[in-house]
Design an enzyme around this catalytic site. Structure first.
Site, PDB file in Angstrom:
ATOM      1  N   GLY A   1       0.782  -1.236   0.000  1.00  0.00           N
ATOM      2  CA  GLY A   1       0.000   0.000   0.000  1.00  0.00           C
ATOM      3  C   GLY A   1       0.812   1.282   0.000  1.00  0.00           C
TER       4      GLY A   1
ATOM      5  N   ASN B   1       1.506   2.995  -2.619  1.00  0.00           N
ATOM      6  CA  ASN B   1       0.797   3.924  -3.514  1.00  0.00           C
ATOM      7  C   ASN B   1      -0.444   4.500  -2.834  1.00  0.00           C
ATOM      8  OD1 ASN B   1       1.972   4.225  -6.342  1.00  0.00           O
ATOM      9  ND2 ASN B   1       2.189   2.020  -5.976  1.00  0.00           N
TER      10      ASN B   1
ATOM     11  N   ASN C   1      -5.337   2.657 -13.245  1.00  0.00           N
ATOM     12  CA  ASN C   1      -4.379   1.691 -12.708  1.00  0.00           C
ATOM     13  C   ASN C   1      -2.980   2.274 -12.781  1.00  0.00           C
ATOM     14  OD1 ASN C   1      -3.389  -0.956 -11.901  1.00  0.00           O
ATOM     15  ND2 ASN C   1      -2.717  -1.218 -14.022  1.00  0.00           N
TER      16      ASN C   1
ATOM     17  N   HIS D   1       0.882   1.096 -13.235  1.00  0.00           N
ATOM     18  CA  HIS D   1       1.689  -0.063 -13.635  1.00  0.00           C
ATOM     19  C   HIS D   1       3.160   0.332 -13.592  1.00  0.00           C
ATOM     20  CE1 HIS D   1       2.581  -3.888 -15.458  1.00  0.00           C
ATOM     21  NE2 HIS D   1       3.456  -3.253 -16.211  1.00  0.00           N
TER      22      HIS D   1
ATOM     23  N   GLU E   1     -11.011  -3.516 -21.135  1.00  0.00           N
ATOM     24  CA  GLU E   1     -11.225  -4.960 -20.950  1.00  0.00           C
ATOM     25  C   GLU E   1      -9.937  -5.778 -21.070  1.00  0.00           C
ATOM     26  OE1 GLU E   1     -11.659  -3.384 -24.807  1.00  0.00           O
ATOM     27  OE2 GLU E   1     -12.974  -3.013 -23.074  1.00  0.00           O
TER      28      GLU E   1
ATOM     29  N   GLU F   1      10.471   7.574  -7.628  1.00  0.00           N
ATOM     30  CA  GLU F   1      10.643   8.629  -8.635  1.00  0.00           C
ATOM     31  C   GLU F   1       9.449   8.752  -9.578  1.00  0.00           C
ATOM     32  OE1 GLU F   1      14.352   8.241 -10.724  1.00  0.00           O
ATOM     33  OE2 GLU F   1      15.527   8.205  -8.868  1.00  0.00           O
ATOM     34  N   ALA F   2       8.676   7.676  -9.704  1.00  0.00           N
ATOM     35  CA  ALA F   2       7.598   7.719 -10.700  1.00  0.00           C
ATOM     36  C   ALA F   2       6.207   7.449 -10.104  1.00  0.00           C
ATOM     37  CB  ALA F   2       7.897   6.741 -11.832  1.00  0.00           C
TER      38      ALA F   2
END
Ligand code: GAR
Length: 197
Positions: free
Chosen positions: A11, A13, A107, A109, A147, A178-179
């Protein structure tokens, strides 16, 4: 804007979103619930520590995948969020949920899509793949969920340098710092303030 954050693990993020709301870099946003598929996810502790309702909906509690998917969609319908944020949620989103919440699910990634994404690329595996291929630049992507797996429209990306002595763990950490923790809060703020991207 009411958001629900879906999580599976540590967690960090989620924490970046909580911090962003607290320090007002994310405006006009309230986390109304955190949902985890894993009862032991530290993300649920982070939610509790911050006074945010947390819930576990685990596939293990249901007879089959259809029943789990139904429960997940029902929970979203109950809470009725403006935006669903997948923050390290390592479960495939049911097609019914994607259709129902089209343009309302994002999302994060941990790579520069379309590299190192799709089926089998999640968590540390993404960084193992990047190191194996020997790329010198990687990064993270925030995208809308459609989808497919990691195929939806891209909202933000940020590049991160790969260092010669990186391990999957050190690279994962740098990509987060950093991202991921930068572009996920930024994308939420953009959607909350402009209504879109
Ligand atoms: C993050 O690196 C996130 O990008 C990744 O899982 C990690 C979760 O960390 N997500 C995926 O791989 C999705 N395909 P966190 O629980 O500390 O936020």
């Amino acid at each position: 804007m009411k958001i629900v954050v879906l999580v599976s693990g540590g967690g960090t993020n989620l924490q970046a979103i909580i911090d962003g709301i607290n320090n007002k870099t994310i405006r006009n946003t309230e986390i109304v619930e955190v949902v985890s598929n894993n009862a032991n996810a530290y993300a649920l502790t982070r939610a509790k520590d911050n006074g945010i309702p947390g819930k576990c909906i685990s596939p293990k509690e249901f007879a089959d995948r259809d029943d789990f998917n139904k429960a997940l969609v029902e929970e979203m319908d109950r809470v009725s969020p403006d935006l669903i944020v997948l923050a390290g949620f390592l479960v495939n989103i049911p097609a019914e949920m994607v259709a129902k919440y089209e343009g309302k699910i994002i999302n994060i990634h941990p790579s520069l899509i379309p590299s190192f994404c799709g089926k089998g690329f999640y968590g540390l595996k993404v960084h193992e793949g990047a190191l194996k291929r020997g790329v010198k630049i990687t990064g993270a992507t925030v995208h809308f969920v459609d989808e497919g797996t990691d195929t939806g429209p891209i909202i933000l990306q940020k590049a991160v340098e790969v260092k010669p002595d990186d391990t999957p763990e050190t690279l994962q950490r740098r990509v987060m710092e950093e991202a991921e923790w930068v572009i996920l809060p930024k994308a939420i703020d953009m959607i909350a303030t402009k209504g879109n991207i």
